[in-house]
Every structure is written in C-alpha cells, then in structure tokens.
Motif scaffolding. Structure first.
Motif, mmCIF file in Angstrom:
data_model
loop_
_atom_site.group_PDB
_atom_site.id
_atom_site.type_symbol
_atom_site.label_atom_id
_atom_site.label_comp_id
_atom_site.label_asym_id
_atom_site.label_seq_id
_atom_site.Cartn_x
_atom_site.Cartn_y
_atom_site.Cartn_z
ATOM 1 N N VAL A 74 0.706 -1.167 0.143
ATOM 2 C CA VAL A 74 -0.057 -0.056 0.010
ATOM 3 C C VAL A 74 0.774 1.221 -0.113
ATOM 4 O O VAL A 74 0.575 2.274 -0.846
ATOM 5 N N PRO A 75 2.035 1.336 0.857
ATOM 6 C CA PRO A 75 2.765 2.630 0.687
ATOM 7 C C PRO A 75 3.162 3.005 -0.689
ATOM 8 O O PRO A 75 3.175 4.300 -1.023
ATOM 9 N N VAL A 76 3.637 2.043 -1.558
ATOM 10 C CA VAL A 76 3.823 2.656 -2.905
ATOM 11 C C VAL A 76 2.556 3.215 -3.615
ATOM 12 O O VAL A 76 2.796 4.209 -4.213
ATOM 13 N N ALA A 81 -0.548 7.999 -5.291
ATOM 14 C CA ALA A 81 -2.116 8.623 -5.201
ATOM 15 C C ALA A 81 -1.623 10.056 -4.506
ATOM 16 O O ALA A 81 -2.373 11.066 -5.249
ATOM 17 N N ILE A 82 -0.811 10.284 -3.794
ATOM 18 C CA ILE A 82 -0.378 11.762 -3.207
ATOM 19 C C ILE A 82 0.220 12.474 -4.486
ATOM 20 O O ILE A 82 -0.138 13.646 -4.596
ATOM 21 N N ALA A 83 1.102 11.733 -5.118
ATOM 22 C CA ALA A 83 1.755 12.395 -6.309
ATOM 23 C C ALA A 83 0.574 13.076 -7.446
ATOM 24 O O ALA A 83 0.484 13.959 -7.900
ATOM 25 N N VAL A 84 -0.399 12.167 -7.486
ATOM 26 C CA VAL A 84 -1.557 12.746 -8.500
ATOM 27 C C VAL A 84 -2.121 13.584 -7.899
ATOM 28 O O VAL A 84 -2.694 14.632 -8.531
ATOM 29 N N MET A 297 5.629 8.794 -11.834
ATOM 30 C CA MET A 297 4.552 8.072 -12.503
ATOM 31 C C MET A 297 3.241 8.980 -12.314
ATOM 32 O O MET A 297 2.362 9.144 -13.188
ATOM 33 N N GLY A 298 2.965 9.212 -11.188
ATOM 34 C CA GLY A 298 1.699 10.062 -10.627
ATOM 35 C C GLY A 298 1.825 11.326 -11.297
ATOM 36 O O GLY A 298 0.638 11.831 -12.158
ATOM 37 N N HIS A 300 3.337 12.261 -14.310
ATOM 38 C CA HIS A 300 3.213 12.233 -15.879
ATOM 39 C C HIS A 300 1.899 11.696 -16.169
ATOM 40 O O HIS A 300 1.157 12.349 -17.285
ATOM 41 N N ALA A 301 0.995 10.964 -15.358
ATOM 42 C CA ALA A 301 -0.423 10.516 -15.506
ATOM 43 C C ALA A 301 -1.426 11.975 -15.450
ATOM 44 O O ALA A 301 -1.932 11.913 -16.278
ATOM 45 N N VAL A 302 -0.914 12.557 -14.540
ATOM 46 C CA VAL A 302 -1.895 13.813 -14.233
ATOM 47 C C VAL A 302 -1.803 14.761 -15.522
ATOM 48 O O VAL A 302 -2.466 15.376 -16.140
ATOM 49 N N GLU A 303 -0.220 14.769 -15.928
ATOM 50 C CA GLU A 303 -0.055 16.155 -17.243
ATOM 51 C C GLU A 303 -0.632 15.597 -18.519
ATOM 52 O O GLU A 303 -1.185 16.197 -19.308
ATOM 53 N N HIS A 304 -0.705 14.118 -18.567
ATOM 54 C CA HIS A 304 -1.294 13.433 -19.982
ATOM 55 C C HIS A 304 -2.652 13.672 -19.926
ATOM 56 O O HIS A 304 -3.435 13.954 -20.764
#
Length: 335
Positions: A74-76, A81-84, A297-298, A300-304
């Motif tokens: 879960v920590p990963v 999720a926090i980065a998103v 990863m988070g 990049h996902a938001v930017e796209h």
C-alpha cells in the motif's frame, strides 16, 4: 463565506463581469480581469463547486481508481496517489479517491453520474475488465500500468520488462548463473497484474540470452511464508547465488533467514530488490535496487490527463526507464 456579489462590489464591477472572469466565456479587458483577480485573492473567494459545475459542465474533479488489496504494498500505491493529488491541484483539480474493488461498476458510476471530468486507473491487469468501458466513453482517462492491448489508451508506467532484464544483466555480470525470483503474492499473478507479469517476462527473456537459470516463486511475504519459499528454492536449486525480490514485505524476512542459514550477503548470496529507495536503504543490508518512481508516474499521468481535458492530448504509452542503484547487497558469485 465571501459571495460573488461581494467580489464584484470590491472590484467595482458587475457580478456578471466576475462570472465571466471566472468562466472565461467572454473576453474581458486585461485591467478589469486583473482587478477582479486581485479582489478574489484579497477576499479569499472560492466559487461554489455545485454552481461552477452547472455553469461549465465541469466538476474540476479527477477520479483516481486504486483498489486497495491485502496482497498489495500500500505505501507505494499511496505515494502515487499523493503525487496524483498534488499534481492535479496545481492544475486546479481535486481528486476523488475510489478504493473499492468494483472494477467496471466504478467506471460506469463515474462516467454515468458526472462525478468527475476524467479518470486515472491503477492496479492494471493485462486483460483488465475496465478497459472496454474506457474505450467506449468520451471521458478522458489515463492508466498507471500497462495492459496487454494498449490501443486507444494512454498508459504511464515504469518499464517493468526492462527492469527485469536489468536485474538479470547485473547478476550475470557478477558471474551468477542460478538465480531465484521471489515474487509478489500468488493472487497478483492469478489476476495477471501487468507490472508483475512484465517484470518476470523481461527477466526470463534476458536470462535465456545470458545463459542464466531462473526459478520463480511467488510469496505472500512475512517470515513464515518466506521461510517455506526459501527452503523450496534451495531444495530445488542448491546452487542458487542470486535473488531478485519483487515483494517489499519479503525483503527483511529473506535477509534474516539468509543470516540464520549462515549465508552472507553479498559474499555467498547476492540480492536485488525492485522496491522504493526507502525500503532498499533502510533494510538491514543496504540493497542494490531498481526504484519505483512513484512520484514521477503520478505526475506524468496527471499531465497527460490535463492535456486530454484541454483538447490536445493523444493516446500514447509512456514507459519510464529503470535505474539500478548498486549498494551493499550484490557482489561476485562465490566460486
């Protein structure tokens, strides 16, 4: 609570002018816009979310689907999720976190209710049941993960195939010939979760090219499960000198059991982990590892996703190159 009318009075304009500044539906002179924005900031005005959604047909919310399972680290997932959430906020979006194992029903609920303007999906399986629904809707979406068929989708992930290959190359360079992969819990492979399957495929493929023998054993993690798994590995392959661990909860039990058996790391046995840097550096032996770039990863996902919401995004697969950091847990194979 500050009202739109109070902002208008403070800025010396009409309420409709404030509304146009907020919505961008009409051209407003630079001077007037600046005056309104200053009043908004000074008064601390926040538009009513419900009214804003009705006016713009936008909720300014991104749904993040992240099923929290007992067999996941879960920590990963939460770091991603926090980065998103942090990245989304910089673009004026909030994040709605969906943690249940609803699968396609969650996608239907979001797309059918207008809960969110767009979706980010995690814990992606190779043949994920949610994907036909994503392909059948106009609502923008991004996957953090890689399914078997990426057509019509935008995906962001660590290149787990290259990650597995990199681990095999490092151990081969050190002279190891028999290696064991201590994998995720069996249920992860039963679901055909993309990251686990792709790591194994990449490692096996590169090992064949390098002449390595590979034994893969899923593991629930924890001391008892790791003890049973390790015993089976050495029963089947007594000459095993290299381990690749893709299971954060198995790392410390593995190191403890190797010590109990009198196998020194890295003099007798080398260990590589695919895990966050924090896990690698805080282990009882500082681990050679390939990091999980959760924040990247988070972001990049938001930017796209934002690019799609703004009308200039395109479907593509973004794979982040793995980086292996050599620490104290790997060394030349014992002769």
């Amino acid at each position: 609570m500050v009202t739109l009318a109070e902002v208008a009075q403070h800025a010396g304009v009409s309420a409709s002018t404030v509304s146009y500044v907020l919505s961008g539906k009409r051209s407003i002179s630079a001077g007037t816009r600046e005056r309104v924005e200053q009043s908004i900031q000074q008064l601390g005005y926040h538009p009513n979310a419900g009214a804003r959604a009705l006016a713009s047909s936008r909720s300014n919310i991104i749904a993040l689907m992240i099923p929290l399972r007992t067999d996941m680290y879960v920590p990963v997932m939460m770091e991603i999720a926090i980065a998103v959430a942090t990245s989304a906020r910089t673009h004026g979006y909030d994040v709605l976190l969906l943690t249940g194992e609803e699968g396609p029903d969650a996608v239907r609920r979001v797309t059918g209710s207008g809960l969110a303007d767009a979706m980010i999906l995690m814990d992606v399986e190779l043949d994920d049941e949610r994907l036909p629904l994503l392909r059948g809707t106009d609502q923008p979406s991004v996957l953090i993960g890689l399914p078997a068929d990426t057509s019509g989708l935008t995906c962001v992930d660590l290149d787990f195939g290259a990650t597995g290959a990199l681990c095999a190359e490092h151990l081969a360079m050190l002279g190891h010939r028999d290696i064991a992969v201590i994998g995720e819990a069996p249920a992860v492979y039963e679901r055909h979760t993309g990251f686990a399957e792709r790591t194994l495929d990449g490692l096996r493929s590169r090992s064949r090219e390098l002449g390595l023998r590979v034994l893969h054993r899923p593991c629930e993690g924890g001391y008892d499960a790791m003890s049973l798994t390790l015993s089976r590995i050495f029963d089947e392959r007594p000459g095993t000198t290299g381990f690749v661990v893709q299971n954060e909860s198995a790392v410390e039990p593995l190191l403890a059991l190797l010590r109990q058996q009198g196998r020194a790391v890295p003099e007798d046995v080398s260990v590589i982990a695919i895990c966050p840097d924090q896990v690698a550096t805080q282990a009882s032996v500082r681990l050679t590892s390939v990091a999980i770039p959760a924040q990247e990863m988070g972001r990049h996902a938001v930017e796209h996703l934002i690019a799609k919401l703004e009308g200039h995004g395109k479907d593509e697969v973004v794979l982040l190159a793995p980086e292996l950091t050599v620490r104290a847990s790997t060394g030349p194979a014992a002769s």
